[in-house]
Motif scaffolding. Structure first.
Motif, PDB file in Angstrom:
ATOM      1  N   LEU A  26       0.825  -1.205   0.000  1.00 47.32           N
ATOM      2  CA  LEU A  26       0.000   0.000   0.000  1.00 47.32           C
ATOM      3  C   LEU A  26       0.863   1.260   0.000  1.00 47.32           C
ATOM      4  O   LEU A  26       0.605   2.216  -0.739  1.00 47.32           O
ATOM      5  CB  LEU A  26      -0.899  -0.038   1.246  1.00 47.32           C
ATOM      6  CG  LEU A  26      -2.282   0.590   1.226  1.00 47.32           C
ATOM      7  CD1 LEU A  26      -3.041   0.278  -0.042  1.00 47.32           C
ATOM      8  CD2 LEU A  26      -3.060   0.117   2.449  1.00 47.32           C
ATOM      9  N   THR A  27       1.885   1.247   0.814  1.00 46.88           N
ATOM     10  CA  THR A  27       2.760   2.414   0.931  1.00 46.88           C
ATOM     11  C   THR A  27       3.496   2.698  -0.375  1.00 46.88           C
ATOM     12  O   THR A  27       3.634   3.860  -0.782  1.00 46.88           O
ATOM     13  CB  THR A  27       3.786   2.193   2.063  1.00 46.88           C
ATOM     14  OG1 THR A  27       3.074   1.948   3.275  1.00 46.88           O
ATOM     15  CG2 THR A  27       4.665   3.415   2.232  1.00 46.88           C
ATOM     16  N   TRP A  28       3.954   1.631  -1.027  1.00 51.61           N
ATOM     17  CA  TRP A  28       4.657   1.831  -2.287  1.00 51.61           C
ATOM     18  C   TRP A  28       3.742   2.455  -3.345  1.00 51.61           C
ATOM     19  O   TRP A  28       4.105   3.428  -4.012  1.00 51.61           O
ATOM     20  CB  TRP A  28       5.238   0.509  -2.818  1.00 51.61           C
ATOM     21  CG  TRP A  28       6.061   0.704  -4.053  1.00 51.61           C
ATOM     22  CD1 TRP A  28       7.373   1.098  -4.129  1.00 51.61           C
ATOM     23  CD2 TRP A  28       5.618   0.567  -5.418  1.00 51.61           C
ATOM     24  NE1 TRP A  28       7.781   1.193  -5.438  1.00 51.61           N
ATOM     25  CE2 TRP A  28       6.719   0.879  -6.247  1.00 51.61           C
ATOM     26  CE3 TRP A  28       4.416   0.205  -6.011  1.00 51.61           C
ATOM     27  CZ2 TRP A  28       6.640   0.824  -7.640  1.00 51.61           C
ATOM     28  CZ3 TRP A  28       4.328   0.159  -7.400  1.00 51.61           C
ATOM     29  CH2 TRP A  28       5.433   0.472  -8.198  1.00 51.61           C
ATOM     30  N   VAL A  29       2.541   1.918  -3.456  1.00 44.97           N
ATOM     31  CA  VAL A  29       1.576   2.459  -4.424  1.00 44.97           C
ATOM     32  C   VAL A  29       1.263   3.919  -4.082  1.00 44.97           C
ATOM     33  O   VAL A  29       1.222   4.786  -4.957  1.00 44.97           O
ATOM     34  CB  VAL A  29       0.285   1.610  -4.436  1.00 44.97           C
ATOM     35  CG1 VAL A  29      -0.797   2.283  -5.285  1.00 44.97           C
ATOM     36  CG2 VAL A  29       0.566   0.211  -4.974  1.00 44.97           C
ATOM     37  N   LEU A  70      -6.312   6.970  -3.240  1.00 42.07           N
ATOM     38  CA  LEU A  70      -6.139   6.320  -4.535  1.00 42.07           C
ATOM     39  C   LEU A  70      -5.463   4.965  -4.388  1.00 42.07           C
ATOM     40  O   LEU A  70      -5.833   3.990  -5.052  1.00 42.07           O
ATOM     41  CB  LEU A  70      -5.326   7.226  -5.476  1.00 42.07           C
ATOM     42  CG  LEU A  70      -6.027   8.518  -5.921  1.00 42.07           C
ATOM     43  CD1 LEU A  70      -5.034   9.457  -6.623  1.00 42.07           C
ATOM     44  CD2 LEU A  70      -7.194   8.204  -6.854  1.00 42.07           C
ATOM     45  N   ALA A  71      -4.468   4.909  -3.523  1.00 39.49           N
ATOM     46  CA  ALA A  71      -3.742   3.647  -3.316  1.00 39.49           C
ATOM     47  C   ALA A  71      -4.672   2.577  -2.767  1.00 39.49           C
ATOM     48  O   ALA A  71      -4.691   1.437  -3.243  1.00 39.49           O
ATOM     49  CB  ALA A  71      -2.563   3.869  -2.363  1.00 39.49           C
ATOM     50  N   LYS A  72      -5.471   2.949  -1.764  1.00 41.44           N
ATOM     51  CA  LYS A  72      -6.409   1.981  -1.192  1.00 41.44           C
ATOM     52  C   LYS A  72      -7.432   1.540  -2.228  1.00 41.44           C
ATOM     53  O   LYS A  72      -7.823   0.373  -2.277  1.00 41.44           O
ATOM     54  CB  LYS A  72      -7.114   2.581   0.026  1.00 41.44           C
ATOM     55  CG  LYS A  72      -6.268   2.524   1.282  1.00 41.44           C
ATOM     56  CD  LYS A  72      -6.894   3.328   2.415  1.00 41.44           C
ATOM     57  CE  LYS A  72      -5.896   3.535   3.544  1.00 41.44           C
ATOM     58  NZ  LYS A  72      -6.156   4.760   4.304  1.00 41.44           N
ATOM     59  N   TYR A  73      -7.863   2.483  -3.053  1.00 38.88           N
ATOM     60  CA  TYR A  73      -8.829   2.140  -4.090  1.00 38.88           C
ATOM     61  C   TYR A  73      -8.241   1.123  -5.054  1.00 38.88           C
ATOM     62  O   TYR A  73      -8.888   0.128  -5.397  1.00 38.88           O
ATOM     63  CB  TYR A  73      -9.260   3.396  -4.855  1.00 38.88           C
ATOM     64  CG  TYR A  73     -10.129   3.095  -6.046  1.00 38.88           C
ATOM     65  CD1 TYR A  73     -11.497   2.896  -5.892  1.00 38.88           C
ATOM     66  CD2 TYR A  73      -9.582   2.974  -7.324  1.00 38.88           C
ATOM     67  CE1 TYR A  73     -12.297   2.591  -6.972  1.00 38.88           C
ATOM     68  CE2 TYR A  73     -10.375   2.671  -8.412  1.00 38.88           C
ATOM     69  CZ  TYR A  73     -11.732   2.479  -8.233  1.00 38.88           C
ATOM     70  OH  TYR A  73     -12.515   2.168  -9.307  1.00 38.88           O
ATOM     71  N   LEU A  74      -7.000   1.377  -5.474  1.00 39.79           N
ATOM     72  CA  LEU A  74      -6.364   0.483  -6.444  1.00 39.79           C
ATOM     73  C   LEU A  74      -6.153  -0.923  -5.863  1.00 39.79           C
ATOM     74  O   LEU A  74      -6.492  -1.934  -6.487  1.00 39.79           O
ATOM     75  CB  LEU A  74      -5.016   1.077  -6.900  1.00 39.79           C
ATOM     76  CG  LEU A  74      -4.180   0.265  -7.880  1.00 39.79           C
ATOM     77  CD1 LEU A  74      -4.988  -0.106  -9.117  1.00 39.79           C
ATOM     78  CD2 LEU A  74      -2.922   1.037  -8.284  1.00 39.79           C
ATOM     79  N   ILE A  75      -5.616  -0.981  -4.661  1.00 41.17           N
ATOM     80  CA  ILE A  75      -5.364  -2.286  -4.029  1.00 41.17           C
ATOM     81  C   ILE A  75      -6.670  -3.032  -3.776  1.00 41.17           C
ATOM     82  O   ILE A  75      -6.798  -4.231  -4.054  1.00 41.17           O
ATOM     83  CB  ILE A  75      -4.614  -2.108  -2.691  1.00 41.17           C
ATOM     84  CG1 ILE A  75      -3.266  -1.416  -2.915  1.00 41.17           C
ATOM     85  CG2 ILE A  75      -4.420  -3.455  -2.002  1.00 41.17           C
ATOM     86  CD1 ILE A  75      -2.258  -2.245  -3.645  1.00 41.17           C
ATOM     87  N   ALA A  76      -7.663  -2.313  -3.249  1.00 41.28           N
ATOM     88  CA  ALA A  76      -8.940  -2.966  -2.960  1.00 41.28           C
ATOM     89  C   ALA A  76      -9.581  -3.499  -4.239  1.00 41.28           C
ATOM     90  O   ALA A  76     -10.143  -4.603  -4.248  1.00 41.28           O
ATOM     91  CB  ALA A  76      -9.888  -1.999  -2.251  1.00 41.28           C
ATOM     92  N   SER A  77      -9.480  -2.745  -5.313  1.00 42.95           N
ATOM     93  CA  SER A  77     -10.050  -3.203  -6.583  1.00 42.95           C
ATOM     94  C   SER A  77      -9.411  -4.502  -7.034  1.00 42.95           C
ATOM     95  O   SER A  77     -10.097  -5.445  -7.439  1.00 42.95           O
ATOM     96  CB  SER A  77      -9.853  -2.141  -7.664  1.00 42.95           C
ATOM     97  OG  SER A  77     -10.575  -0.971  -7.342  1.00 42.95           O
TER      98      SER A  77
END
Lengths: 187, 187
Positions: free
Chosen positions: B130-133, B149-156
């Motif tokens: 998450l931190t890297w993204v 945005l990072a959480k959105y991308l990972i969760a998706s």
DNA sequence: GTCTATAATTCGATAGAC
DNA sequence: GTCTATCGAATTATAGAC
């Protein structure tokens, strides 16, 4: 109705809860019997194998799902508001999600790795959910897009449920629910 | 380097693969020893407990993750293209995902239900990702939005990985990856 | 139908020879 | 350092009394 199914129901209820809070694999028959207050040896009068208990649990969850969907359909005349209710439900259970994850998601994750019948059982629960959401979008006139929108909504909730569990933070799914409710207004 | 760590490495590699393909709980020491071609009794020369093997596996995965991120940072000068590479990686492994799910996601799902140290190990892997993204988004000037945005991308990706596993359909994550790559262009 | 006792097996872990 | 043999606990499942 005879009291015959009384113990059986208690066993299924206990198994349901334990499988969610732990995993199917790590839930023992002794766990289930103790929680249901049924002697261990008696479990086998109601279920031939441990897998059979899981099948009963899945059937119960399937019925619960169906009942929830029916209730929303009867009480909420508007399809968009039904979807809002579906999303809002995630917020209501967010604290439990932070402890144990999504009931449906964790079962699919665990059983999905197995081959054979058990994997299909979990997949059917997910399919039923997906289909209901898809139908709501169809009612809203989304046509061909309905399937894509349904998968997007379910995947978003499943993904954020995992993050909620991982970081033990109910806030994550609460915020995502709000975002999805707004997204639904403009989608 | 002495050959002392040879067997240890083989044990960790075998455990890594088995824990992913099965689960940690259902992977036995005999499984690991057999796959690594090491006698069962010898495992305990390298690891005190089964949990210790898991810790070693997590450490290995953490190093692999770090190496992948470093490689992208060295080979891809543009942060947006690094995120495209991150997303594209999901497509490359889609067939494996359909069989066993996401390596990171399934570990977080399983260990997240445990209390104590093991749960934190999985969470750290997720946090690192998450931190890297998030950092890539910061480089792109997203500021406060980077975390969201990072959480959105990972969760998706996590959500669609679960659907991919559940329905055994690599196409699901492939399509979602394409969507996310487009989303990234306009986000 | 109900329950106790226990069989059969598996698994994590250890002892101790080499 | 390496490996065999095995222990003790846990777990699914069964036998059989009541």
């Amino acid at each position: 109705m005879s009291r015959k199914n009384d113990k059986r129901d208690r066993l299924v209820d206990a198994a349901d809860e334990l499988i969610y809070q732990q995993t199917f694999n790590s839930t023992t028959l002794a766990d289930i019997a103790t929680k249901a207050d049924v002697p261990l040896g008696n479990v086998y009068y109601y279920f031939k194998t441990k897998d059979d208990i899981l099948k009963a649990v899945v059937q119960k969850r399937s019925a619960t799902l169906q009942a929830q969907f029916s209730q929303w359909e009867q009480q909420i005349p508007n399809a968009k508001e039904r979807l809002q209710a579906f999303i809002g439900h995630s917020t209501e259970i967010s604290h439990t999600t932070a402890k144990f994850g999504c009931e449906l998601g964790s079962l699919c994750q665990e059983l999905g790795k197995y081959a054979g019948e058990l994997a299909n059982l979990a997949a059917e629960l997910m399919h039923r959910t997906l289909t209901w959401v898809e139908n709501q979008f169809k009612i809203l006139g989304k046509g061909e897009q309905a399937s894509i929108l349904a998968k997007y909504l379910i995947a978003s909730l499943q993904g954020v449920s995992l993050l909620t569990l991982t970081f033990k933070d109910p806030n994550l799914i609460q915020k995502q629910s709000k975002n999805l409710e707004q997204w639904l207004e403009t989608a």
